[in-house]
Design an enzyme around this catalytic site. Sequence first.
Site, PDB file in Angstrom:
ATOM      1  N   PRO A 104       3.481 -44.892 -44.973  1.00 38.95           N
ATOM      2  CA  PRO A 104       2.896 -44.088 -46.063  1.00 38.95           C
ATOM      3  C   PRO A 104       3.919 -43.755 -47.158  1.00 38.95           C
ATOM      4  O   PRO A 104       3.588 -43.752 -48.339  1.00 38.95           O
ATOM      5  CB  PRO A 104       2.409 -42.830 -45.339  1.00 38.95           C
TER       6      PRO A 104
ATOM      7  N   TRP B  13      -1.203 -49.594 -44.271  1.00 37.82           N
ATOM      8  CA  TRP B  13      -1.676 -50.884 -44.796  1.00 37.82           C
ATOM      9  C   TRP B  13      -1.462 -52.040 -43.824  1.00 37.82           C
ATOM     10  O   TRP B  13      -1.156 -53.151 -44.241  1.00 37.82           O
ATOM     11  CB  TRP B  13      -0.998 -51.205 -46.139  1.00 37.82           C
TER      12      TRP B  13
ATOM     13  N   GLY C 241       7.332 -48.255 -49.215  1.00 40.23           N
ATOM     14  CA  GLY C 241       6.639 -49.474 -49.627  1.00 40.23           C
ATOM     15  C   GLY C 241       7.635 -50.558 -49.990  1.00 40.23           C
ATOM     16  O   GLY C 241       8.185 -51.245 -49.134  1.00 40.23           O
ATOM     17  N   SER C 242       7.933 -50.651 -51.295  1.00 43.97           N
ATOM     18  CA  SER C 242       8.828 -51.718 -51.760  1.00 43.97           C
ATOM     19  C   SER C 242      10.242 -51.587 -51.183  1.00 43.97           C
ATOM     20  O   SER C 242      10.911 -52.590 -50.941  1.00 43.97           O
ATOM     21  CB  SER C 242       8.903 -51.685 -53.286  1.00 43.97           C
TER      22      SER C 242
ATOM     23  N   HIS D  43     -19.985 -65.064 -66.628  1.00 48.10           N
ATOM     24  CA  HIS D  43     -21.257 -64.739 -65.975  1.00 48.10           C
ATOM     25  C   HIS D  43     -22.005 -63.602 -66.684  1.00 48.10           C
ATOM     26  O   HIS D  43     -23.108 -63.239 -66.256  1.00 48.10           O
ATOM     27  CB  HIS D  43     -21.025 -64.289 -64.525  1.00 48.10           C
ATOM     28  N   GLY D  44     -21.361 -62.995 -67.710  1.00 48.91           N
ATOM     29  CA  GLY D  44     -22.011 -61.867 -68.381  1.00 48.91           C
ATOM     30  C   GLY D  44     -22.311 -60.750 -67.389  1.00 48.91           C
ATOM     31  O   GLY D  44     -21.544 -60.522 -66.444  1.00 48.91           O
TER      32      GLY D  44
ATOM     33  N   GLU E  35       2.909 -58.348 -50.080  1.00 47.13           N
ATOM     34  CA  GLU E  35       4.061 -59.264 -49.890  1.00 47.13           C
ATOM     35  C   GLU E  35       5.042 -59.207 -51.054  1.00 47.13           C
ATOM     36  O   GLU E  35       5.544 -60.236 -51.502  1.00 47.13           O
ATOM     37  CB  GLU E  35       3.586 -60.700 -49.669  1.00 47.13           C
TER      38      GLU E  35
ATOM     39  N   ARG F  66       4.503 -65.545 -48.464  1.00 45.21           N
ATOM     40  CA  ARG F  66       4.303 -65.697 -49.922  1.00 45.21           C
ATOM     41  C   ARG F  66       3.824 -67.094 -50.257  1.00 45.21           C
ATOM     42  O   ARG F  66       2.956 -67.270 -51.120  1.00 45.21           O
ATOM     43  CB  ARG F  66       5.614 -65.394 -50.658  1.00 45.21           C
TER      44      ARG F  66
ATOM     45  N   THR G 213      -2.710 -54.761 -42.111  1.00 44.49           N
ATOM     46  CA  THR G 213      -3.943 -55.545 -42.203  1.00 44.49           C
ATOM     47  C   THR G 213      -4.281 -56.201 -40.873  1.00 44.49           C
ATOM     48  O   THR G 213      -3.404 -56.766 -40.215  1.00 44.49           O
ATOM     49  CB  THR G 213      -3.800 -56.595 -43.318  1.00 44.49           C
TER      50      THR G 213
HETATM   51  C1  LIG Z   1      -4.949 -54.576 -49.051  1.00 46.67           C
HETATM   52  C2  LIG Z   1      -3.507 -54.449 -48.691  1.00 46.67           C
HETATM   53  C3  LIG Z   1      -3.048 -55.081 -47.553  1.00 46.67           C
HETATM   54  C4  LIG Z   1      -1.719 -54.941 -47.156  1.00 46.67           C
HETATM   55  N1  LIG Z   1      -1.300 -55.512 -45.983  1.00 46.67           N
HETATM   56  C5  LIG Z   1      -0.088 -55.197 -45.484  1.00 46.67           C
HETATM   57  C6  LIG Z   1       0.281 -55.595 -44.160  1.00 46.67           C
HETATM   58  O1  LIG Z   1      -0.464 -56.282 -43.458  1.00 46.67           O
HETATM   59  N2  LIG Z   1       1.475 -55.160 -43.670  1.00 46.67           N
HETATM   60  C7  LIG Z   1       2.325 -54.394 -44.402  1.00 46.67           C
HETATM   61  O2  LIG Z   1       3.389 -54.038 -43.893  1.00 46.67           O
HETATM   62  N3  LIG Z   1       2.012 -54.004 -45.674  1.00 46.67           N
HETATM   63  C8  LIG Z   1       0.828 -54.389 -46.222  1.00 46.67           C
HETATM   64  N4  LIG Z   1       0.462 -53.967 -47.486  1.00 46.67           N
HETATM   65  C9  LIG Z   1       1.372 -53.111 -48.234  1.00 46.67           C
HETATM   66  C10 LIG Z   1       1.991 -53.793 -49.429  1.00 46.67           C
HETATM   67  O3  LIG Z   1       2.909 -54.762 -49.017  1.00 46.67           O
HETATM   68  C11 LIG Z   1       2.609 -52.669 -50.290  1.00 46.67           C
HETATM   69  O4  LIG Z   1       1.532 -51.992 -50.892  1.00 46.67           O
HETATM   70  C12 LIG Z   1       3.566 -53.197 -51.321  1.00 46.67           C
HETATM   71  O5  LIG Z   1       4.704 -53.720 -50.707  1.00 46.67           O
HETATM   72  C13 LIG Z   1       4.002 -52.123 -52.312  1.00 46.67           C
HETATM   73  O6  LIG Z   1       4.391 -50.956 -51.680  1.00 46.67           O
HETATM   74  P1  LIG Z   1       3.737 -49.553 -52.121  1.00 46.67           P
HETATM   75  O7  LIG Z   1       2.272 -49.726 -52.083  1.00 46.67           O
HETATM   76  O8  LIG Z   1       4.321 -48.479 -51.311  1.00 46.67           O
HETATM   77  O9  LIG Z   1       4.162 -49.383 -53.635  1.00 46.67           O
HETATM   78  P2  LIG Z   1       5.508 -48.739 -54.183  1.00 46.67           P
HETATM   79  O10 LIG Z   1       6.697 -49.386 -53.560  1.00 46.67           O
HETATM   80  O11 LIG Z   1       5.419 -47.254 -54.120  1.00 46.67           O
HETATM   81  O12 LIG Z   1       5.453 -49.195 -55.690  1.00 46.67           O
HETATM   82  C14 LIG Z   1       4.576 -48.608 -56.637  1.00 46.67           C
HETATM   83  C15 LIG Z   1       4.928 -49.148 -58.019  1.00 46.67           C
HETATM   84  O13 LIG Z   1       6.252 -48.775 -58.363  1.00 46.67           O
HETATM   85  C16 LIG Z   1       6.994 -49.909 -58.731  1.00 46.67           C
HETATM   86  N5  LIG Z   1       8.380 -49.812 -58.272  1.00 46.67           N
HETATM   87  C17 LIG Z   1       8.825 -49.380 -57.066  1.00 46.67           C
HETATM   88  N6  LIG Z   1      10.164 -49.506 -56.984  1.00 46.67           N
HETATM   89  C18 LIG Z   1      10.569 -50.047 -58.160  1.00 46.67           C
HETATM   90  C19 LIG Z   1      11.825 -50.457 -58.675  1.00 46.67           C
HETATM   91  N7  LIG Z   1      12.963 -50.352 -57.983  1.00 46.67           N
HETATM   92  N8  LIG Z   1      11.846 -50.974 -59.917  1.00 46.67           N
HETATM   93  C20 LIG Z   1      10.724 -51.108 -60.657  1.00 46.67           C
HETATM   94  N9  LIG Z   1       9.507 -50.762 -60.211  1.00 46.67           N
HETATM   95  C21 LIG Z   1       9.425 -50.238 -58.985  1.00 46.67           C
HETATM   96  C22 LIG Z   1       6.312 -51.076 -58.008  1.00 46.67           C
HETATM   97  O14 LIG Z   1       6.549 -52.304 -58.579  1.00 46.67           O
HETATM   98  C23 LIG Z   1       4.875 -50.673 -58.082  1.00 46.67           C
HETATM   99  O15 LIG Z   1       4.319 -51.120 -59.278  1.00 46.67           O
HETATM  100  C24 LIG Z   1      -0.838 -54.164 -47.945  1.00 46.67           C
HETATM  101  C25 LIG Z   1      -1.287 -53.556 -49.121  1.00 46.67           C
HETATM  102  C26 LIG Z   1      -2.612 -53.694 -49.495  1.00 46.67           C
HETATM  103  C27 LIG Z   1      -3.090 -52.997 -50.729  1.00 46.67           C
END
Ligand SMILES: Cc1cc2nc3c(=O)[nH]c(=O)nc-3n(C[C@H](O)[C@H](O)[C@H](O)COP(=O)(O)OP(=O)(O)OC[C@H]3O[C@@H](n4cnc5c(N)ncnc54)[C@H](O)[C@@H]3O)c2cc1C
Length: 546
Positions: A271, A303, A274-275, A503-504, A528, A407, A305
Site C-alpha cells: 500500500p 495490487w 510502489g515504484s 465508434h461514436g 510493471e 515487460r 493480481t
Molecule cells: C491493475 C493493476 C495490477 C497490478 N498488478 C500487480 C501485481 O500483480 N503485483 C505487484 O506487485 N504489483 C502490481 N501492480 C502495482 C503496480 O506495479 C504499481 O501500481 C506501479 O508499480 C506503480 O506504483 P504505485 O501505484 O505505488 O505508484 P507510485 O510509485 O506511488 O507512483 C505514482 C506516480 O508518481 C510518479 N513517481 C513516483 N516516483 C517518482 C520519481 N522518482 N520520479 C518521477 N515520478 C515519480 C510515478 O511515475 C507515478 O506517476 C498492479 C497495479 C494495477 C493498477
Amino acid sequence: MADPALPTLDDARAVLAPAEQLLDRALARARELTRQGAAIDDHQVLSERIAYAATEARAARELVAYVERTKAEGRADALLEATAAAASADLVTSLVGRLAASADALGIDDVLPADVRKRVRAAGDEAVFRALGRAVAERRGRNETPLDETLEQVRASVREFAEKEIAPHAERIHRHDETIPEEFITKMAELGYFGLSIPEQYGGTEMGNLAMILTTEELSRASLAGAGSLITRPEILTKALMAGGTEEQKKFWLPKIASGERMVGIAVTEPDVGSDVASVKCRAERATVGGREGWVINGPKAWCTFAGRANILALLARTNPDPAAGAKGLSLFIVEKEPSREHAFKQTQSGGGVLEGKADATIGYRGMHSYTLQFENWFVPAENLVGGESGLGKGFYLQMGGFAAGRLQTGGRACGLAQAALEKSAEYVLDRIQFGKPTVEFGLTQYELGRMAARLAAARAITYAAAEAMDADERKAAPLAAQAKLLSCDIAVEITQRGQVLHGGWGYAEEYAISRYAVDALVLPIFEGVRPILALKVVARNLLAG
Ligand SMILES: Cc1cc2nc3c(=O)[nH]c(=O)nc-3n(C[C@H](O)[C@H](O)[C@H](O)COP(=O)(O)OP(=O)(O)OC[C@H]3O[C@@H](n4cnc5c(N)ncnc54)[C@H](O)[C@@H]3O)c2cc1C
C-alpha cells in the site's frame, strides 16, 4: 480517389538516418548533463524526452529491419513497405518534436534539414495513411504480419483456440466481474501456454520468446484480462527461478508452473510502496513452526493480481530489518496458499498463520482481479526461499530480472489488445452509415485507420525484436524489453481510444467490445513500472550510462 505513389523502404531509411544522427548528438549531450545517468533526477523532463525519442527511433529502426528481411525473402508487398515508411515518418516527427522542446539544453538544432523534412512530409503524407487505411478496411483489420512457417502455425493455432474458446466469454467476464473460468486455465495448460519459456528438461516446451509473444498477442486479442494476462505471472517467476533458483527448486516448481498445477501471483507492491521497490517493508523472519524450519511473513501487499485463484505467490520481503540495507535486504519467497475464486478470502494455517485478501474493484482488467493482502505470521518453509540461503538478499535483483520478462510479455499483450481494437474499428466503419455512406468512405476515417495500423506495426516490430534479443541474451535485452513495453502500451491506449471515437456513441456502450478494450488498455502503462519510472529508471538510465 487514386492511390498515391506509396513510399518505400528507401524513404524510410532516408528519414530515419538523419533523425538518428540528431538523437545521437542529443544523447551525447544528455550523458554529459546527467553525468552518465547519475544525475537523471536533476534532469527528469529532459531524460524522459530522450528516453522516449530513442524508443521511437528504435521502433522505426526495428520496423524497417523487419520489412527489409521480409522483402529479401520475397514476402513483403508495397503496402508493407509503405507502412514501414509512413510509420517511420510519424515516429520521426514525434521524436524530433520531443528533442526540439529541449533543443537549447541539448545543444542541437530543433528541426531536421529542409530536404529531410520534405521527405518526412512525403512519407507521412495524409494520402499515404488514407491508402493504408483503405487497405486495412478491406481486410477488416486482420493481422497478417508475415512470419516464418513454424511461427505462422503457432499464431494460427492460438488464434483458433482464442476465437473459439476465449472470445465468446470475454464480455461476460468483464461485465459481471467474474473470475477467469477454470476451463480457460485447464485448456491453456494442456496446450502448454504456461511453459513456453520453461526448458524441456523442466517440463516446458521452450518455444522461445517470439512464440510466447505471438501466443500472448492472440490471447490478448480475445481477452486481455480473461486470457492474455494469465501467462504474465508464470513468465515472471520462471525467469526469476531460472536466474536464481537452486536446481532442486527448478526441478520442483517449474514443471508445476508449466502444467498449470500451480498458478502464480506476484506480490511486490505494498500500500505504501510502489515504484520505490527497494523500500519494500513486508517482513520475513526466521521461525520454526510445527518443527519445520522456515520464515514467517508479516505485513501487507497491494495490487497482487490473481492472488485469489493463484496457489503460489512470488513474494518480495525484507529479510534484513535494517532499512539502510535497501534493496540488498530483500529476498524472494514462493509462498503457498489455497486457491480461491472469491473476491475476498481468509485462510489460516495450523501453526497460526493468517492470510486475508480482498480484490480492489477496478474499471477494467477484470477477470484477473488484483488483491490487497494482509499476512500475519504466515509460515513459509525454508526451501521456498528462492536460491536457498545463498538467495538471501538477492530478491530485488531476481524480481527485477523477472520483471524484464514480464515487460516483454506486456509488449505482446498491448499489441494483441490494439489489434483487437483495430479489427473492431475496421468492421464498424465499414458497416456504419452516416450522411448516406459508410463512414469508412470519409478521408479522416481512412487516415485514422491507416495511422492506427502503422503505429501498431511499429509497436509489434520493437516487441518482436525484444523477444528475439531475449532469446539471445536475457540480461542484455532487458532495456529493449522495457522500451517495447513503454511504447506498445502507449500505442495500445491510443489505438483503443481512437477506435472508440470511430465508434461514436456506441463506443461508449458496454455491449461494444471497443469500450472494454479502452478501459483495459488504461492499465498497461501502469503496471510493471509505471510509465515515467520505466522511462527514467530503466530506459533513460540504460541509454545515458552508455
Ligand atoms: C491493475 C493493476 C495490477 C497490478 N498488478 C500487480 C501485481 O500483480 N503485483 C505487484 O506487485 N504489483 C502490481 N501492480 C502495482 C503496480 O506495479 C504499481 O501500481 C506501479 O508499480 C506503480 O506504483 P504505485 O501505484 O505505488 O505508484 P507510485 O510509485 O506511488 O507512483 C505514482 C506516480 O508518481 C510518479 N513517481 C513516483 N516516483 C517518482 C520519481 N522518482 N520520479 C518521477 N515520478 C515519480 C510515478 O511515475 C507515478 O506517476 C498492479 C497495479 C494495477 C493498477
